[in-house]
Design a protein around this motif. Structure first.
Motif, PDB file in Angstrom:
ATOM      1  N   VAL A   1       0.824  -1.189   0.000  1.00 21.56           N
ATOM      2  CA  VAL A   1       0.000   0.000   0.000  1.00 21.56           C
ATOM      3  C   VAL A   1       0.868   1.252   0.000  1.00 21.56           C
ATOM      4  O   VAL A   1       0.620   2.177  -0.730  1.00 21.56           O
ATOM      5  CB  VAL A   1      -0.952   0.015   1.213  1.00 21.56           C
ATOM      6  CG1 VAL A   1      -1.728   1.305   1.272  1.00 21.56           C
ATOM      7  CG2 VAL A   1      -1.904  -1.157   1.151  1.00 21.56           C
ATOM      8  N   ALA A   2       1.889   1.250   0.824  1.00 21.31           N
ATOM      9  CA  ALA A   2       2.771   2.407   0.891  1.00 21.31           C
ATOM     10  C   ALA A   2       3.724   2.425  -0.299  1.00 21.31           C
ATOM     11  O   ALA A   2       4.074   1.375  -0.819  1.00 21.31           O
ATOM     12  CB  ALA A   2       3.564   2.375   2.192  1.00 21.31           C
ATOM     13  N   PRO A   3       4.138   3.603  -0.733  1.00 18.81           N
ATOM     14  CA  PRO A   3       5.118   3.662  -1.821  1.00 18.81           C
ATOM     15  C   PRO A   3       6.398   2.911  -1.452  1.00 18.81           C
ATOM     16  O   PRO A   3       6.815   2.915  -0.299  1.00 18.81           O
ATOM     17  CB  PRO A   3       5.400   5.159  -1.970  1.00 18.81           C
ATOM     18  CG  PRO A   3       4.226   5.834  -1.363  1.00 18.81           C
ATOM     19  CD  PRO A   3       3.736   4.923  -0.271  1.00 18.81           C
ATOM     20  N   GLN A   4       7.003   2.281  -2.446  1.00 23.28           N
ATOM     21  CA  GLN A   4       8.224   1.510  -2.262  1.00 23.28           C
ATOM     22  C   GLN A   4       9.378   2.218  -2.962  1.00 23.28           C
ATOM     23  O   GLN A   4       9.175   2.886  -3.976  1.00 23.28           O
ATOM     24  CB  GLN A   4       8.058   0.119  -2.875  1.00 23.28           C
ATOM     25  CG  GLN A   4       6.878  -0.655  -2.371  1.00 23.28           C
ATOM     26  CD  GLN A   4       7.196  -1.386  -1.091  1.00 23.28           C
ATOM     27  OE1 GLN A   4       8.307  -1.828  -0.900  1.00 23.28           O
ATOM     28  NE2 GLN A   4       6.227  -1.495  -0.219  1.00 23.28           N
ATOM     29  N   PHE A  19      -5.152   3.782 -11.409  1.00 23.49           N
ATOM     30  CA  PHE A  19      -5.818   2.493 -11.281  1.00 23.49           C
ATOM     31  C   PHE A  19      -5.884   1.927  -9.861  1.00 23.49           C
ATOM     32  O   PHE A  19      -6.737   1.096  -9.581  1.00 23.49           O
ATOM     33  CB  PHE A  19      -5.128   1.457 -12.189  1.00 23.49           C
ATOM     34  CG  PHE A  19      -5.107   1.857 -13.624  1.00 23.49           C
ATOM     35  CD1 PHE A  19      -6.269   1.862 -14.381  1.00 23.49           C
ATOM     36  CD2 PHE A  19      -3.928   2.262 -14.228  1.00 23.49           C
ATOM     37  CE1 PHE A  19      -6.262   2.248 -15.705  1.00 23.49           C
ATOM     38  CE2 PHE A  19      -3.905   2.648 -15.558  1.00 23.49           C
ATOM     39  CZ  PHE A  19      -5.072   2.642 -16.300  1.00 23.49           C
ATOM     40  N   LEU A  20      -4.986   2.322  -8.981  1.00 22.14           N
ATOM     41  CA  LEU A  20      -4.905   1.682  -7.668  1.00 22.14           C
ATOM     42  C   LEU A  20      -5.280   2.578  -6.491  1.00 22.14           C
ATOM     43  O   LEU A  20      -5.401   2.090  -5.374  1.00 22.14           O
ATOM     44  CB  LEU A  20      -3.487   1.124  -7.443  1.00 22.14           C
ATOM     45  CG  LEU A  20      -3.009   0.106  -8.464  1.00 22.14           C
ATOM     46  CD1 LEU A  20      -1.569  -0.271  -8.185  1.00 22.14           C
ATOM     47  CD2 LEU A  20      -3.900  -1.112  -8.460  1.00 22.14           C
ATOM     48  N   ASP A  26      -8.970   1.989   0.344  1.00 22.34           N
ATOM     49  CA  ASP A  26      -9.765   0.968   1.034  1.00 22.34           C
ATOM     50  C   ASP A  26      -8.906   0.091   1.931  1.00 22.34           C
ATOM     51  O   ASP A  26      -9.279  -0.249   3.044  1.00 22.34           O
ATOM     52  CB  ASP A  26     -10.524   0.095   0.032  1.00 22.34           C
ATOM     53  CG  ASP A  26     -11.682   0.827  -0.631  1.00 22.34           C
ATOM     54  OD1 ASP A  26     -12.083   1.892  -0.128  1.00 22.34           O
ATOM     55  OD2 ASP A  26     -12.174   0.327  -1.652  1.00 22.34           O
ATOM     56  N   MET A  27      -7.724  -0.290   1.440  1.00 24.38           N
ATOM     57  CA  MET A  27      -6.830  -1.129   2.253  1.00 24.38           C
ATOM     58  C   MET A  27      -6.378  -0.381   3.510  1.00 24.38           C
ATOM     59  O   MET A  27      -6.351  -0.958   4.597  1.00 24.38           O
ATOM     60  CB  MET A  27      -5.604  -1.546   1.433  1.00 24.38           C
ATOM     61  CG  MET A  27      -5.865  -2.644   0.449  1.00 24.38           C
ATOM     62  SD  MET A  27      -4.256  -3.190  -0.146  1.00 24.38           S
ATOM     63  CE  MET A  27      -4.575  -3.462  -1.832  1.00 24.38           C
ATOM     64  N   LEU A  28      -6.010   0.886   3.353  1.00 24.34           N
ATOM     65  CA  LEU A  28      -5.578   1.669   4.513  1.00 24.34           C
ATOM     66  C   LEU A  28      -6.719   1.832   5.517  1.00 24.34           C
ATOM     67  O   LEU A  28      -6.510   1.770   6.733  1.00 24.34           O
ATOM     68  CB  LEU A  28      -5.048   3.030   4.066  1.00 24.34           C
ATOM     69  CG  LEU A  28      -3.712   2.993   3.330  1.00 24.34           C
ATOM     70  CD1 LEU A  28      -3.382   4.362   2.746  1.00 24.34           C
ATOM     71  CD2 LEU A  28      -2.604   2.538   4.259  1.00 24.34           C
ATOM     72  N   ARG A  29      -7.918   2.025   5.021  1.00 26.02           N
ATOM     73  CA  ARG A  29      -9.095   2.135   5.896  1.00 26.02           C
ATOM     74  C   ARG A  29      -9.314   0.827   6.645  1.00 26.02           C
ATOM     75  O   ARG A  29      -9.567   0.808   7.848  1.00 26.02           O
ATOM     76  CB  ARG A  29     -10.320   2.505   5.063  1.00 26.02           C
ATOM     77  CG  ARG A  29     -11.526   2.883   5.893  1.00 26.02           C
ATOM     78  CD  ARG A  29     -12.708   3.384   5.048  1.00 26.02           C
ATOM     79  NE  ARG A  29     -12.318   4.452   4.140  1.00 26.02           N
ATOM     80  CZ  ARG A  29     -12.480   4.405   2.814  1.00 26.02           C
ATOM     81  NH1 ARG A  29     -13.008   3.355   2.238  1.00 26.02           N
ATOM     82  NH2 ARG A  29     -12.103   5.409   2.057  1.00 26.02           N
ATOM     83  N   MET A  30      -9.214  -0.297   5.937  1.00 25.31           N
ATOM     84  CA  MET A  30      -9.382  -1.612   6.561  1.00 25.31           C
ATOM     85  C   MET A  30      -8.336  -1.833   7.646  1.00 25.31           C
ATOM     86  O   MET A  30      -8.643  -2.292   8.745  1.00 25.31           O
ATOM     87  CB  MET A  30      -9.275  -2.709   5.498  1.00 25.31           C
ATOM     88  CG  MET A  30      -9.399  -4.120   6.015  1.00 25.31           C
ATOM     89  SD  MET A  30      -7.864  -5.066   6.322  1.00 25.31           S
ATOM     90  CE  MET A  30      -6.784  -4.672   5.005  1.00 25.31           C
ATOM     91  N   GLU A  31      -7.092  -1.474   7.357  1.00 23.72           N
ATOM     92  CA  GLU A  31      -6.031  -1.645   8.345  1.00 23.72           C
ATOM     93  C   GLU A  31      -6.286  -0.776   9.578  1.00 23.72           C
ATOM     94  O   GLU A  31      -6.079  -1.213  10.710  1.00 23.72           O
ATOM     95  CB  GLU A  31      -4.670  -1.335   7.731  1.00 23.72           C
ATOM     96  CG  GLU A  31      -4.222  -2.388   6.743  1.00 23.72           C
ATOM     97  CD  GLU A  31      -2.868  -2.107   6.124  1.00 23.72           C
ATOM     98  OE1 GLU A  31      -2.238  -1.078   6.474  1.00 23.72           O
ATOM     99  OE2 GLU A  31      -2.420  -2.915   5.296  1.00 23.72           O
TER     100      GLU A  31
END
Length: 100
Positions: A1-4, A19-20, A26-31
């Motif tokens: 999720v975080a930039p690499q 696109f992402l 949504d993933m950050l909210r879920m976490e």
């Protein structure tokens, strides 16, 4: 999720925003919901998944993503998930990145 660190320019500046972005939100909210709860969780962050059987040969990074992640077989992801369920204590309430 975080930039690499190894995110290419096209991925970081074009692909992710176009696109992402919503999926990452949504993933950050879920976490955040999991972290604020009393649920015993393990958030697993695999890289690009490939076909392949489990061989147990993968890296685990508790608490942060890899700067040099690579693909991971679905078999090794399953191997780690089963291990995390069996031996929950080491990864309890943590984010864990996996990579070859």
């Amino acid at each position: 999720v975080a930039p690499q660190l190894n995110d290419g320019w096209i991925y970081a500046k074009v692909y992710t925003p176009l696109f992402l972005a919503k999926m990452y939100e949504d993933m950050l909210r879920m976490e955040a919901i999991l972290e604020a709860s009393s649920v015993d969780y393990t958030i697993v962050r695999p890289p690009y998944l490939t076909k392949g059987k489990p061989d147990g040969n993968y890296r685990v990074s508790p608490g942060r993503n890899f700067d040099d992640d690579s693909s991971l077989s679905r078999g090794n992801l399953a191997h780690f998930l089963l291990r995390a369920v069996r031996d929950a204590a080491p990864f309890s309430r943590m984010k864990v990145a996996l990579s070859n």
